[in-house]
Structure formats: C-alpha cells, structure tokens
Motif scaffolding. Structure first.
Motif, PDB file in Angstrom:
ATOM      1  N   ARG A 251       0.829  -1.209   0.000  1.00  0.00           N
ATOM      2  CA  ARG A 251       0.000   0.000   0.000  1.00  0.00           C
ATOM      3  C   ARG A 251       0.863   1.260   0.000  1.00  0.00           C
ATOM      4  N   ASP A 252       1.862   1.302   0.892  1.00  0.00           N
ATOM      5  CA  ASP A 252       2.700   2.496   1.006  1.00  0.00           C
ATOM      6  C   ASP A 252       3.535   2.722  -0.243  1.00  0.00           C
ATOM      7  N   ARG A 253       4.024   1.647  -0.873  1.00  0.00           N
ATOM      8  CA  ARG A 253       4.812   1.796  -2.113  1.00  0.00           C
ATOM      9  C   ARG A 253       3.920   2.328  -3.235  1.00  0.00           C
ATOM     10  N   ARG A 254       2.683   1.883  -3.299  1.00  0.00           N
ATOM     11  CA  ARG A 254       1.795   2.396  -4.346  1.00  0.00           C
ATOM     12  C   ARG A 254       1.440   3.858  -4.109  1.00  0.00           C
ATOM     13  N   ILE A 255       1.278   4.220  -2.852  1.00  0.00           N
ATOM     14  CA  ILE A 255       1.008   5.635  -2.554  1.00  0.00           C
ATOM     15  C   ILE A 255       2.209   6.487  -2.934  1.00  0.00           C
ATOM     16  N   CYS A 276      -0.801   2.461 -11.055  1.00  0.00           N
ATOM     17  CA  CYS A 276      -0.791   2.253  -9.603  1.00  0.00           C
ATOM     18  C   CYS A 276      -1.666   1.073  -9.189  1.00  0.00           C
ATOM     19  N   GLY A 277      -2.086   0.277 -10.194  1.00  0.00           N
ATOM     20  CA  GLY A 277      -2.813  -0.937  -9.876  1.00  0.00           C
ATOM     21  C   GLY A 277      -4.318  -0.809  -9.835  1.00  0.00           C
ATOM     22  N   PHE A 278      -4.875   0.308 -10.338  1.00  0.00           N
ATOM     23  CA  PHE A 278      -6.326   0.495 -10.354  1.00  0.00           C
ATOM     24  C   PHE A 278      -6.837   0.407 -11.787  1.00  0.00           C
ATOM     25  N   SER A 279      -8.007  -0.174 -11.959  1.00  0.00           N
ATOM     26  CA  SER A 279      -8.564  -0.284 -13.307  1.00  0.00           C
ATOM     27  C   SER A 279      -9.532   0.839 -13.620  1.00  0.00           C
ATOM     28  N   SER A 280      -9.752   1.756 -12.692  1.00  0.00           N
ATOM     29  CA  SER A 280     -10.627   2.892 -12.971  1.00  0.00           C
ATOM     30  C   SER A 280     -10.135   4.123 -12.223  1.00  0.00           C
ATOM     31  N   GLN A 281     -10.341   5.285 -12.854  1.00  0.00           N
ATOM     32  CA  GLN A 281      -9.927   6.544 -12.238  1.00  0.00           C
ATOM     33  C   GLN A 281     -10.717   6.814 -10.967  1.00  0.00           C
ATOM     34  N   SER A 282     -11.985   6.450 -10.953  1.00  0.00           N
ATOM     35  CA  SER A 282     -12.820   6.752  -9.791  1.00  0.00           C
ATOM     36  C   SER A 282     -12.342   6.004  -8.546  1.00  0.00           C
ATOM     37  N   HIS A 283     -11.955   4.734  -8.713  1.00  0.00           N
ATOM     38  CA  HIS A 283     -11.472   3.974  -7.562  1.00  0.00           C
ATOM     39  C   HIS A 283     -10.120   4.495  -7.100  1.00  0.00           C
ATOM     40  N   PHE A 284      -9.257   4.886  -8.043  1.00  0.00           N
ATOM     41  CA  PHE A 284      -7.975   5.462  -7.666  1.00  0.00           C
ATOM     42  C   PHE A 284      -8.170   6.769  -6.905  1.00  0.00           C
ATOM     43  N   THR A 285      -9.054   7.613  -7.410  1.00  0.00           N
ATOM     44  CA  THR A 285      -9.309   8.902  -6.757  1.00  0.00           C
ATOM     45  C   THR A 285      -9.823   8.705  -5.338  1.00  0.00           C
ATOM     46  N   ALA A 286     -10.747   7.758  -5.165  1.00  0.00           N
ATOM     47  CA  ALA A 286     -11.302   7.508  -3.831  1.00  0.00           C
ATOM     48  C   ALA A 286     -10.231   6.983  -2.889  1.00  0.00           C
ATOM     49  N   ALA A 287      -9.397   6.048  -3.364  1.00  0.00           N
ATOM     50  CA  ALA A 287      -8.353   5.470  -2.516  1.00  0.00           C
ATOM     51  C   ALA A 287      -7.280   6.498  -2.174  1.00  0.00           C
ATOM     52  N   PHE A 288      -6.881   7.308  -3.163  1.00  0.00           N
ATOM     53  CA  PHE A 288      -5.845   8.327  -2.912  1.00  0.00           C
ATOM     54  C   PHE A 288      -6.350   9.374  -1.928  1.00  0.00           C
ATOM     55  N   THR A 289      -7.570   9.808  -2.114  1.00  0.00           N
ATOM     56  CA  THR A 289      -8.148  10.811  -1.211  1.00  0.00           C
ATOM     57  C   THR A 289      -8.236  10.278   0.207  1.00  0.00           C
ATOM     58  N   LYS A 290      -8.611   9.016   0.339  1.00  0.00           N
ATOM     59  CA  LYS A 290      -8.712   8.398   1.662  1.00  0.00           C
ATOM     60  C   LYS A 290      -7.344   8.288   2.317  1.00  0.00           C
ATOM     61  N   ALA A 291      -6.309   7.951   1.530  1.00  0.00           N
ATOM     62  CA  ALA A 291      -4.974   7.721   2.086  1.00  0.00           C
ATOM     63  C   ALA A 291      -4.212   9.007   2.354  1.00  0.00           C
ATOM     64  N   GLY A 293      -5.596  12.409   1.985  1.00  0.00           N
ATOM     65  CA  GLY A 293      -6.381  13.495   2.561  1.00  0.00           C
ATOM     66  C   GLY A 293      -6.857  14.518   1.562  1.00  0.00           C
ATOM     67  N   VAL A 294      -6.320  14.466   0.326  1.00  0.00           N
ATOM     68  CA  VAL A 294      -6.762  15.366  -0.740  1.00  0.00           C
ATOM     69  C   VAL A 294      -6.889  14.547  -2.023  1.00  0.00           C
ATOM     70  N   SER A 295      -7.634  15.055  -2.984  1.00  0.00           N
ATOM     71  CA  SER A 295      -7.815  14.345  -4.246  1.00  0.00           C
ATOM     72  C   SER A 295      -6.523  14.387  -5.058  1.00  0.00           C
ATOM     73  N   PRO A 296      -6.345  13.456  -6.014  1.00  0.00           N
ATOM     74  CA  PRO A 296      -5.143  13.468  -6.856  1.00  0.00           C
ATOM     75  C   PRO A 296      -4.973  14.792  -7.610  1.00  0.00           C
ATOM     76  N   GLY A 297      -6.080  15.338  -8.141  1.00  0.00           N
ATOM     77  CA  GLY A 297      -5.992  16.595  -8.878  1.00  0.00           C
ATOM     78  C   GLY A 297      -5.513  17.740  -8.000  1.00  0.00           C
ATOM     79  N   ARG A 298      -6.050  17.825  -6.813  1.00  0.00           N
ATOM     80  CA  ARG A 298      -5.634  18.898  -5.904  1.00  0.00           C
ATOM     81  C   ARG A 298      -4.188  18.700  -5.452  1.00  0.00           C
ATOM     82  N   PHE A 299      -3.810  17.455  -5.178  1.00  0.00           N
ATOM     83  CA  PHE A 299      -2.428  17.177  -4.778  1.00  0.00           C
ATOM     84  C   PHE A 299      -1.464  17.608  -5.870  1.00  0.00           C
ATOM     85  N   ARG A 300      -1.795  17.308  -7.129  1.00  0.00           N
ATOM     86  CA  ARG A 300      -0.922  17.693  -8.247  1.00  0.00           C
ATOM     87  C   ARG A 300      -0.809  19.200  -8.362  1.00  0.00           C
ATOM     88  N   ARG A 301      -1.940  19.883  -8.275  1.00  0.00           N
ATOM     89  CA  ARG A 301      -1.903  21.352  -8.405  1.00  0.00           C
ATOM     90  C   ARG A 301      -1.094  21.985  -7.283  1.00  0.00           C
TER      91      ARG A 301
END
Length: 305
Positions: A251-255, A276-291, A293-301
């Motif tokens: 989990r930590d290596r994928r994050i 990163c091992g996800f087959s959909s953007q929505s599941h990746f976004t939900a998992a990244f936000t949960k891990a 604290g911010v969405s992938p888009g916001r983290f990138r910006r």
C-alpha cells in the motif's frame, strides 16, 4: 445463500470486471464483487422491526459464506448439514459460517441489519493449506464472536471502498478468518514458525518483485513463492524483517509511486491510475483521497505550485 423466502441459492452471478463490481440488486439484496479475489459482499434490506418468520434454504453446492447480523429477539431453528438446531432469542450481533458442502434449512426473523460475504470455491482452504490441508470447515451458528464480526466488517469496508493494496488486505483478513475456523495445535505451529526467517537476500528479491509489479494485482501467494516460503510462514517473517505487514508495505509503495507520478509526470490521472494498480480513475481517486487526505488533482496542483 441465506435469503428471505424459500429458495435455493448457488453461486452468485458474475459482476463487472473492475476493482469492485458495480452494486447490483437481486431479489431485493445488494451485491458487490471484489474483482481481484472474486469474493462477493451482499447486504440485505434494512428492517426497522422484527419481521415475519422466513425460511432460507441453501444446498451443499453453495459456496463458503459468512453472515453477520443483529438478532431480532426471536428464536431461530432449522437444520445445518443434516443436524437440527434451535437458537435462543437474542439481540446481539452474531456470526454464522455456512461452509461449502453443508446444506441448510433455517427459519428465522430478519433483523435490522444483515451483511454477508461469499467466497470462491476453495478460496479459504487454500489460505490455510500449510497448517491444515482440508477442503471443508465446520459450520458456526449464530455465535457472538467479536473477532469474526470485526473481520467481516473489514472485508465489507474494503470491498465498498478499495484501497491501494486491496487484494492483499482482503487476503490477509480472510486468512485470519480461515485460521479461526480451524482446530489445530497452536503451540506446535508456533514452535515450527520460530525456526523460519527471511534472510536479507530473499527479502530484497521480494521487495524488488513488489516494485516491479505495483501496477499488477500483487497477491500474498505471489510474494510467498518469490521468497520460497509457504504462505502461512511468509506473512510472519515478512513483518519480522520489515516491521510492517505485506499489505501495508505494498500500500505504502503504491502511494509513494502515485505521489511521484502526480508531481513529475504529465500523465492523465486515468493513465496514472492504471500504473498504480487500479482499473478505474474513480477507484484510484477515492483510494488516494482516503490515504492522503486530498484528491489526486488537488495534490498535483498544490505540489506543482
């Protein structure tokens, strides 16, 4: 499968091929399948007060299945694997495990909340084959087993919202559950386990394998094979060598990879999700936000600013 109404239920229908299947309804029951493991979660409709007595029928070809529910305060009775039983009235949260090969006929009153998990054929047995080569487990009927309830709830939470190492977390939880279904000499197993360890060169081989396959479904069994150990011993010695479980390490290596890709690459988030091992953007976004604290888009910006 235990369900309202007199009916025989066998293997659930296949779900969509994604990290988790899209929720679907069948006879008023919601199903969600976990793609990587084939495990299926089902949830019965909410009942505000004890309902009329209903009958659930299951054949001996039905899959291994665990059900967690709060008692309705009314007694239940029936047959499990040919043996009659009666359960006293209760409002406690209880677990029932119906193994493959055990037919059943249960008369009960639906409770306020019921959740269950069904497992693919031999899935649980393969997780404990090292300590008990068996294809069958004994039934468990309406037991207020806190650990089984908690493990089932962990599976439910992970199927609903898959994380960065979802398949490994679920396999680990299921293994703990399967071990609990067995009866064996803990002292003998523990004494044998203490003689096995993971040398640095084997550990490096495992860690290199993980880093090379972060975009794939990395399974506990895969890592055990790379280490040249049984699944039962691998989980213990990996944590002993690294200080964390295989699930937490992957989990930590994928994050870490997702953070680096968001900062340094120009990939679309949908492409990054696949890496990163996800087959959909929505599941990746939900998992990244949960891990994170911010969405992938916001983290990138924010990182690029």
């Amino acid at each position: 499968m235990f369900m309202p109404g007199v009916r025989a239920i066998t293997q659930p229908e296949a779900a969509c091929s994604v990290d988790r299947g899209e929720p679907r309804q069948l006879h008023g029951i919601e199903y969600i399948q976990h793609k990587a493991t084939g495990i299926e979660l089902f949830r019965l409709p909410w009942v505000s007060s004890p309902a009329e007595m209903q009958t659930a029928v299951r054949t001996d070809s039905s899959p291994d299945m665990i059900i967690v529910s709060r008692g309705s305060g009314r007694a239940a009775h029936g047959k499990m694997a040919g043996s009659r039983f009666t359960v006293a009235p209760s409002t406690a949260v209880r677990a029932t495990f119906a193994p493959h090969g055990a037919d059943s006929y249960i008369v009960y009153s639906p409770s306020s909340h019921t959740v269950g998990v069904s497992f693919p054929d031999t899935f649980l047995a393969q997780l404990v084959t090292e300590i008990a080569p068996t294809k069958y487990f004994d039934p468990i009927l309406f037991q207020p087993d806190t650990r089984l309830v908690q493990l089932t709830q962990m599976i439910q939470a992970e199927i609903i919202a898959p994380g960065f190492a979802s398949e490994m977390l679920i396999e680990g939880v299921c293994r703990a559950m399967a071990v609990g279904f067995l009866r064996y000499d803990h002292q003998t197993v523990r004494a044998e386990a203490e003689r096995i360890w993971l040398p640095p060169w084997k550990l490096k081989r495992v860690l290199d394998f993980i880093d090379s396959n972060l975009d794939e479904d990395v399974r506990l069994q895969d890592l055990a094979v790379v280490a040249g150990l049984s699944l039962f011993h691998f989980v213990r010695v990996f944590k002993q060598a690294t200080g964390v479980t295989p699930y937490h390490y992957v989990r930590d290596r994928r994050i870490e990879r997702s953070r680096a890709l968001l900062i340094d690459s120009k990939l679309e988030i949908s492409q990054l999700a696949l890496m990163c091992g996800f087959s959909s953007q929505s599941h990746f976004t939900a998992a990244f936000t949960k891990a994170v604290g911010v969405s992938p888009g916001r983290f990138r910006r924010e990182s690029r600013v």
